[in-house]
Design an enzyme around this catalytic site. Structure first.
Site, mmCIF file in Angstrom:
data_model
loop_
_atom_site.group_PDB
_atom_site.id
_atom_site.type_symbol
_atom_site.label_atom_id
_atom_site.label_comp_id
_atom_site.label_asym_id
_atom_site.label_seq_id
_atom_site.Cartn_x
_atom_site.Cartn_y
_atom_site.Cartn_z
ATOM 1 C CB SER A 145 36.597 35.677 30.570
ATOM 2 O OG SER A 145 37.984 35.870 30.395
ATOM 3 C CE1 TYR A 158 37.066 37.718 35.520
ATOM 4 C CE2 TYR A 158 38.450 36.578 33.923
ATOM 5 C CZ TYR A 158 37.454 37.495 34.206
ATOM 6 O OH TYR A 158 36.848 38.177 33.183
HETATM 7 P P1 NAD Z 1 33.995 46.449 35.191
HETATM 8 O O1 NAD Z 1 34.719 46.305 36.479
HETATM 9 O O2 NAD Z 1 34.209 47.665 34.393
HETATM 10 O O3 NAD Z 1 32.443 46.244 35.420
HETATM 11 C C1 NAD Z 1 31.972 45.186 36.198
HETATM 12 C C2 NAD Z 1 30.571 45.487 36.604
HETATM 13 O O4 NAD Z 1 30.085 44.442 37.472
HETATM 14 C C3 NAD Z 1 30.481 46.788 37.400
HETATM 15 O O5 NAD Z 1 29.349 47.510 36.978
HETATM 16 C C4 NAD Z 1 30.330 46.307 38.831
HETATM 17 O O6 NAD Z 1 29.656 47.209 39.669
HETATM 18 C C5 NAD Z 1 29.498 45.044 38.597
HETATM 19 N N1 NAD Z 1 29.476 44.177 39.761
HETATM 20 C C6 NAD Z 1 30.534 43.650 40.437
HETATM 21 N N2 NAD Z 1 30.093 42.938 41.495
HETATM 22 C C7 NAD Z 1 28.734 43.008 41.476
HETATM 23 C C8 NAD Z 1 27.703 42.473 42.278
HETATM 24 N N3 NAD Z 1 27.975 41.732 43.369
HETATM 25 N N4 NAD Z 1 26.414 42.731 41.948
HETATM 26 C C9 NAD Z 1 26.118 43.503 40.873
HETATM 27 N N5 NAD Z 1 27.052 44.035 40.077
HETATM 28 C C10 NAD Z 1 28.335 43.798 40.383
HETATM 29 O O7 NAD Z 1 34.358 45.173 34.326
HETATM 30 P P2 NAD Z 1 34.047 44.823 32.797
HETATM 31 O O8 NAD Z 1 35.337 44.712 32.119
HETATM 32 O O9 NAD Z 1 32.999 45.707 32.246
HETATM 33 O O10 NAD Z 1 33.493 43.342 32.998
HETATM 34 C C11 NAD Z 1 32.160 42.959 32.674
HETATM 35 C C12 NAD Z 1 32.143 41.457 32.463
HETATM 36 O O11 NAD Z 1 32.983 41.133 31.365
HETATM 37 C C13 NAD Z 1 32.678 40.661 33.658
HETATM 38 O O12 NAD Z 1 31.932 39.481 33.833
HETATM 39 C C14 NAD Z 1 34.101 40.339 33.242
HETATM 40 O O13 NAD Z 1 34.584 39.173 33.859
HETATM 41 C C15 NAD Z 1 33.911 40.152 31.743
HETATM 42 N N6 NAD Z 1 35.150 40.297 30.977
HETATM 43 C C16 NAD Z 1 35.819 41.478 30.912
HETATM 44 C C17 NAD Z 1 36.993 41.552 30.171
HETATM 45 C C18 NAD Z 1 37.789 42.822 30.027
HETATM 46 O O14 NAD Z 1 38.911 42.772 29.493
HETATM 47 N N7 NAD Z 1 37.297 43.964 30.433
HETATM 48 C C19 NAD Z 1 37.487 40.416 29.531
HETATM 49 C C20 NAD Z 1 36.789 39.225 29.636
HETATM 50 C C21 NAD Z 1 35.619 39.180 30.358
#
Ligand code: NAD
Length: 261
Positions: A145, A158
Site C-alpha cells: 500500500s 494497517y
Molecule cells: P477488499 O476488502 O475488497 O478485498 C480483500 C480481500 O482479502 C477479500 O477477498 C477478503 O476476503 C480477503 N481476506 C481478508 N482476510 C482474509 C484472510 N484471513 N484469508 C484470506 N483472505 C482474506 O480489499 P482490496 O481493496 O481489494 O484490498 C486488496 C489488497 O490491496 C489488500 O492487501 C489491501 O491492503 C491492498 N490495498 C488496497 C487499497 C485500496 O484502496 N483498495 C489501497 C492500498 C492497498
C-alpha cells in the site's frame, strides 16, 4: 498480452473481490492457471472461476485463511494437484481496522497484523519451499500500500503491517536472488474496491480522497492488475526487491502543490 505466462500456475490470496479478484482474472486472461483463494466469500471467487472456465480458461476456488499455516499449505497442494506446479504466488489478502491508536484494541491490532503481515510471511514461506524443493525460478508479489511509506493516523495497525511487508519483500528478495526467485511489491493508492465501499459511497469523502491524488481520481482494480501482470511476466525479469506504486501520484505529497510549503 505476456505470452510467457501461458500455462503457468498462480495462487492469488483474497481473490473473491476487489484487487485480488481483478488480479487473478487478469492473469487467467493471460492464459495462466489460477487458484482463487477466498476466506468467506465463496460465491465471489466461484463466480470469477465460472466465468474464466466459460471463456476456456482454467481456475479453481479454494477456501483458506491466510493467517493459518495449514490453510496456506492447502493452497500450494491445490495448485500442484490441479495444475501440476506453482510458478507465481501473490499475497493480496488484506484488511484494516480504524481507531485512534490509544483506543485500538489488541484484538484488532492482532487481526490486521495476522492477515496483512503474518499472512504475507506464511504465503511467502510456503511458495519459497515449493520453489526450492522443485528447483523453480519462482515469482512472489506482495500487495502492499502507499501506507508502507505514508503514515496514516487512526490506521496504525494497517500502516505497521504494510511497513513490515515492505522490508519483508526487500529482505526475501535479497535472500533468494541468487536462486533467481524474484520478490516484488505493488503499492496501490486509493482504489475503488469493497474495502472502501462505505467511504466512497459518501460523495464528500470520495471527493476528499480524490484531492489526495495528484491525478485527481480514484484508481480502478484493473489498473493494479496491469502492474501485477507485468511483474509476473518475464518482461520484468531484472526487477526484484522493488515496489511499484499504482497511486496516481499519491505518494508525491500533493499538499505541496502550487508552490505551497
Ligand atoms: P477488499 O476488502 O475488497 O478485498 C480483500 C480481500 O482479502 C477479500 O477477498 C477478503 O476476503 C480477503 N481476506 C481478508 N482476510 C482474509 C484472510 N484471513 N484469508 C484470506 N483472505 C482474506 O480489499 P482490496 O481493496 O481489494 O484490498 C486488496 C489488497 O490491496 C489488500 O492487501 C489491501 O491492503 C491492498 N490495498 C488496497 C487499497 C485500496 O484502496 N483498495 C489501497 C492500498 C492497498
Amino acid at each position: 498480452m505476456y505470452t510467457d505466462l501461458k500455462g503457468k500456475v498462480a495462487v492469488v490470496t483474497g481473490a473473491s473481490k476487489g484487487i485480488g479478484n481483478a488480479v487473478a482474472t487478469r492473469l487467467a486472461n493471460e492464459n495462466m492457471k489460477l487458484v482463487f483463494n477466498y476466506n468467506s466469500d465463496e460465491a465471489g471467487a466461484q463466480k470469477a472461476v465460472d466465468q474464466i472456465k466459460h471463456e476456456g480458461g482454467d481456475a479453481v476456488a479454494v477456501q483458506a485463511n491466510v493467517a493459518k499455516e495449514e490453510d496456506i499449505q492447502k493452497l500450494v497442494d491445490t495448485a500442484v494437484e490441479h495444475f501440476g506446479t506453482l510458478d507465481l504466488w501473490i499475497n493480496n489478502a488484506g484488511m484494516e481496522k480504524e481507531a485512534p491508536t490509544h483506543e485500538l484494541s489488541l484484538d484488532d491490532w492482532n487481526k490486521v497484523i495476522n492477515v496483512n503481515l503474518t499472512g504475507t510471511f506464511l504465503g511467502t514461506k510456503a511458495a519459497l519451499n515449493y520453489f526450492l524443493d522443485n528447483n523453480k525460478q519462482g515469482n512472489i508479489i506482495n500487495m502492499s500500500s502507499v501506507h508502507q511509506q505514508i503514515s496514516w493516523p487512526h490506521f496504525a495497525d494497517y500502516a505497521a503491517s504494510k511497513g513490515g511487508s515492505k522490508l519483508l519483500t526487500e529482505t526475501v528478495a535479497k535472500e533468494y536472488a541468487e536462486k533467481n526467485i524474484r520478490v516484488n511489491a505493488i503499492a496501490p493508492g486509493a482504489i475503488n474496491t469493497p474495502i472502501n465501499a462505505k467511504k466512497f459511497a459518501d460523495p464528500k469523502t470520495y471527493a476528499e480522497t480524490a484531492e489526495l491524488v495528484p491525478m485527481g481520481r480514484i484508481g480502478k482494480p484493473n489498473e493494479v492488475a496491469a502492474a501485477a501482470a507485468w511483474l509476473a511476466s518475464d518482461e520484468s525479469s531484472y526487477v526484484t526487491g522493488d515496489t511499484i506504486f499504482v497511486d496516481g501520484g499519491m505518494k508525491l505529497y500533493p499538499a505541496f502543490n502550487n508552490g505551497r510549503g
